[in-house]
Design an enzyme around this catalytic site. Structure first.
Site, PDB file in Angstrom:
ATOM      1  N   ASP A  31      50.361 -20.312  -0.779  1.00 52.57           N
ATOM      2  CA  ASP A  31      49.430 -21.144  -0.001  1.00 52.57           C
ATOM      3  C   ASP A  31      48.083 -21.348  -0.683  1.00 52.57           C
ATOM      4  OD1 ASP A  31      48.655 -18.473   0.546  1.00 52.57           O
ATOM      5  OD2 ASP A  31      48.122 -18.925   2.622  1.00 52.57           O
ATOM      6  N   LEU A  33      47.333 -20.750  -3.803  1.00 50.99           N
ATOM      7  CA  LEU A  33      47.549 -21.358  -5.123  1.00 50.99           C
ATOM      8  C   LEU A  33      47.692 -22.865  -4.982  1.00 50.99           C
ATOM      9  CD1 LEU A  33      48.164 -21.198  -8.194  1.00 50.99           C
ATOM     10  CD2 LEU A  33      50.583 -21.042  -7.535  1.00 50.99           C
ATOM     11  N   ASP A 256      48.294 -26.605   3.096  1.00 53.85           N
ATOM     12  CA  ASP A 256      47.498 -26.196   1.933  1.00 53.85           C
ATOM     13  C   ASP A 256      46.809 -27.408   1.301  1.00 53.85           C
ATOM     14  OD1 ASP A 256      48.868 -23.806   2.493  1.00 53.85           O
ATOM     15  OD2 ASP A 256      50.427 -24.295   1.022  1.00 53.85           O
TER      16      ASP A 256
END
Length: 307
Positions: A31, A33, A256
């Protein structure tokens, strides 16, 4: 120091995705990243803080993340552990389910490795930090304390602290523990990015208004509640719906991407309404492509929003 500098803390993993023809695609995700890479594509100066192993997959990911524009100076290497792995399974509507192999990943020890002071130094010197409930879930309690303490230090110095309440029950011993650490993280944050479905599962709060009120009461004033295909609820209660709602191919990483679009705009000094519009657009683009971090294409919003 760039005004659009941010440190993202969490875990990046190898991603195994099954293709329609029965084959498998090997990529990466996680997430924070995912958020970090989207932020870098949007022109932000992004440091990713985590730990990897020294195995072949870890070194491959390190190189690919650097090519995406991430500063990897706060990624520690643990010779005793390896990078985590997850597999994605999609249903006919593009909704995903995950299978994880991460219980012994290097990222779990990022605050206990000998070089962990590097992470603390990088976070404390940054004007912004982003982490999630998953970032906390993978850590032992002393690591959780360390991360929340760093977030509090950034907040106390006038910086931006963004927290996403990503709740994955399988990563927690029970809901009470997840709720306890979530509430502590909220209190250390300046921008909250919860998802309504997660909050319903964890706390039983049934509406976005209830979620926003709870997060605000705990000390996070700028709370944007993510509502999936309905868009989001802004801190003042306004709802912002996506301008173009397309049928999803893969919903992996949508939240994200939303975080990245919103934070990039806020770091650039844009108002919350414009930040939400850009966040919806980036999330909407991501779900029309396969994988948590799709390859950049000419229709990607990065080219419109960066700078």
């Amino acid at each position: 120091m760039s005004a659009r500098r941010i440190v993202c803390v969490g875990e990046g993993m190898v991603e195994l995705r099954t293709e329609a023809d029965g084959g498998c695609h090997l990529g990466y995700g996680g997430d924070t990243l995912n958020t970090a890479i989207h932020l870098a594509r949007l022109g932000c100066d992004v440091t990713y803080a985590t730990a990897l192993g020294i195995d072949t997959f870890s070194r491959r990911l390190l190189g690919e993340w650097a090519r995406e524009g991430l500063d990897c100076s706060a990624i520690l290497l643990d010779p005793a552990r390896r990078v985590g792995l997850y597999a994605i399974t999609l249903d006919e509507a593009g909704e995903r389910s995950f299978t994880y192999w991460r219980s012994d990943s290097a990222a779990r020890r990022m605050f206990s490795l000998s070089g962990s002071a590097v992470i603390g130094d990088v976070v404390r010197s940054s004007p912004a930090v982003a982490f999630s409930l998953i970032s906390l879930a993978i850590l032992p309690n002393d690591g959780r304390d360390a991360l929340i303490s760093l977030a509090g230090a950034v907040r106390n110095s006038g910086g931006m602290v963004a927290f996403d309440g990503n709740y994955r029950p399988a990563l927690w011993e029970d809901a009470a523990a997840a709720g306890y650490w979530r509430d502590r993280a909220i209190a250390a944050s300046t921008i909250g990015l919860p998802t309504l479905d997660d909050e319903i599962a964890l706390s039983g709060q049934a509406t976005a208004d209830q979620v926003a009120e709870r997060w605000s009461t705990l000390g996070c004033g700028e709370t944007v509640v993510k509502l999936g295909p309905l868009g989001c609820r802004l801190p003042d209660g306004e709802r912002v719906a996506p301008s173009n709602l397309l049928l999803p191919v893969d919903t992996s990483g949508a939240g994200d991407a939303f975080d990245a679009g919103y934070l990039a705009a806020r770091l650039a000094g844009e108002e919350v309404q414009e930040a939400a519009r850009k966040a919806n657009a980036l999330a909407g683009w991501v779900i029309t492509h396969k994988g948590a971090i799709p390859e950049r294409t000419q229709d990607a919003p990065y080219f419109q929003f960066a700078g």
